[in-house]
Design a protein around this motif. Structure first.
Motif, short mmCIF file in Angstrom:
data_model
loop_
_atom_site.label_atom_id
_atom_site.label_comp_id
_atom_site.label_asym_id
_atom_site.label_seq_id
_atom_site.Cartn_x
_atom_site.Cartn_y
_atom_site.Cartn_z
N GLU A 294 8.19 -11.53 6.07
CA GLU A 294 7.73 -12.17 5.19
C GLU A 294 8.86 -12.42 3.99
OE1 GLU A 294 4.07 -11.13 3.90
OE2 GLU A 294 3.10 -11.17 6.15
N LEU B 176 10.28 -10.11 1.98
CA LEU B 176 9.92 -8.63 2.33
C LEU B 176 9.74 -8.62 4.09
CD1 LEU B 176 6.80 -8.54 0.06
CD2 LEU B 176 9.09 -8.06 -0.46
N ILE C 212 7.56 -6.38 6.50
CA ILE C 212 6.29 -5.45 6.36
C ILE C 212 6.51 -4.69 7.81
CG2 ILE C 212 3.70 -5.01 6.09
CD1 ILE C 212 5.42 -6.69 3.97
N VAL D 171 8.53 -3.12 3.19
CA VAL D 171 7.18 -2.25 2.90
C VAL D 171 6.66 -1.60 4.16
CG1 VAL D 171 4.75 -2.62 2.14
CG2 VAL D 171 6.63 -4.22 1.28
N GLU E 54 3.39 1.84 1.11
CA GLU E 54 2.08 1.32 1.01
C GLU E 54 1.20 2.35 1.74
OE1 GLU E 54 -0.75 -1.71 3.03
OE2 GLU E 54 1.06 -2.80 1.98
N PRO F 3 -2.58 -2.35 -1.17
CA PRO F 3 -1.65 -3.34 -0.57
C PRO F 3 -1.20 -4.25 -1.39
CG PRO F 3 -3.59 -2.96 1.01
CD PRO F 3 -3.92 -2.33 -0.19
N ARG G 116 2.79 -4.56 -2.41
CA ARG G 116 3.55 -6.09 -2.52
C ARG G 116 4.08 -6.59 -3.78
NH1 ARG G 116 3.32 -10.23 1.56
NH2 ARG G 116 2.12 -8.84 2.76
N ASN G 117 3.12 -6.41 -4.81
CA ASN G 117 3.61 -6.80 -6.03
C ASN G 117 5.01 -6.11 -6.36
OD1 ASN G 117 1.66 -8.75 -6.46
ND2 ASN G 117 0.39 -7.26 -7.59
N ALA H 85 7.12 -4.47 -4.60
CA ALA H 85 8.26 -5.20 -3.61
C ALA H 85 8.93 -6.59 -4.08
CB ALA H 85 7.68 -5.23 -1.97
N LEU H 86 7.98 -7.44 -4.38
CA LEU H 86 8.26 -8.66 -4.77
C LEU H 86 9.13 -8.66 -6.04
CD1 LEU H 86 5.41 -10.80 -3.99
CD2 LEU H 86 7.71 -10.99 -2.87
#
Length: 258
Positions: A15, A18, A20, A57, A103, A189, A193-194, A196-197
């Motif tokens: 994605e 990212l 996953i 992630v 995570e 999660p 993700r936040n 990682a972004l």
């Protein structure tokens, strides 16, 4: 490159920016076995091979991140991996050329906790249990646990976790001032993700350069720790009590009576 790839029970979902990497071995509870660890290494390599990936992630299942060694390995029915193989796999996230956000929504026990703590950023759940429970079985830890647990969770707290071998809910670790971010279970999660972004806003080449420096520090420190750990680990594995403790208490999580 394909956007979704499966390596046994471990999947990779690209994605951009990212990747996953999710381990969901429901049958075996994400425990360390040769095939599972080979699949994990292959999945991380595939995740970073896509040139659009900037951050990996690493995620388990909602109820279990990773449970570490199998019961058969601990009681001596199965030999497990050679020590140099554990050394390589336990630090797969530290060795990854890109930043890794763990995570850790579900429980993480023993080597499974160590695996996650080798990530660059760790997000824990308030309600899940985290345990460096090697001494529950009388086994002196290996794979740099005596370095990474205190380094990531705090010297006093990490030492206590190694000695008591009990499980700590994430909320207690948060109250004790642990290093990782700890959020309500359902928010893990999104929080991972936040983060990682946020990391992924930097160019991939810049992230690779920083990760190389961070990894060098981590790998050198954990190499030194493993040199110190090896003899105590091997001596403890020969103790007659170890197999009995593993037979009696595997899967029984010691927790606080509070």
């Amino acid at each position: 490159m394909k956007k979704d790839m499966d390596f046994g029970p471990i999947s990779v979902k690209l994605e951009s920016p990212l990747a996953i990497v999710r381990f969901a071995d429901r049958e075996q509870g994400n425990t360390f076995r040769r095939e599972w660890l080979d699949n994990l290494l292959a999945a991380v390599q595939a995740a970073t091979a896509d040139d659009q990936t900037r951050v990996v992630v690493a995620a388990g299942m909602p109820d279990i991140f990773c449970a570490g060694a199998t019961r058969d390995t601990l009681v001596g029915i199965a030999d497990g991996l050679p020590l140099d193989e554990y050394r390589r796999f336990a630090r797969v996230f530290a060795s990854c050329p890109l930043p890794v956000v763990a995570e850790m929504q579900g429980h993480a026990l023993g080597g499974g906790l160590v695996l996650g703590l080798y990530a660059d950023v760790v997000v824990l759940s308030e309600r899940s249990y985290y345990a460096a429970n090697f001494m529950q079985y009388g086994i002196a830890p290996y794979v740099g646990a005596t370095y990474v647990v205190p380094a990531k969770l705090g010297e006093t707290l990490g030492t206590e976790m190694l000695l008591t071998a009990r499980g700590y809910r994430g909320r207690e670790l948060k109250q004790r001032g642990c290093g990782p971010t700890v959020v309500p279970h359902d928010q893990v999660p999104a929080e991972a993700r936040n983060i990682a972004l946020m990391i992924a806003r930097a160019p991939r080449a810049s992230l690779e350069l920083l990760k190389e420096e961070l990894s060098r520090k981590c790998l050198e420190a954990s190499d030194a720790a493993m040199q110190r750990e090896l003899d105590p680990h091997m001596r403890s594995r020969t103790l007659p009590e170890v197999a009995g403790l593993a037979q009696q208490s595997y899967g029984v999580l010691r927790s606080s009576t509070q």
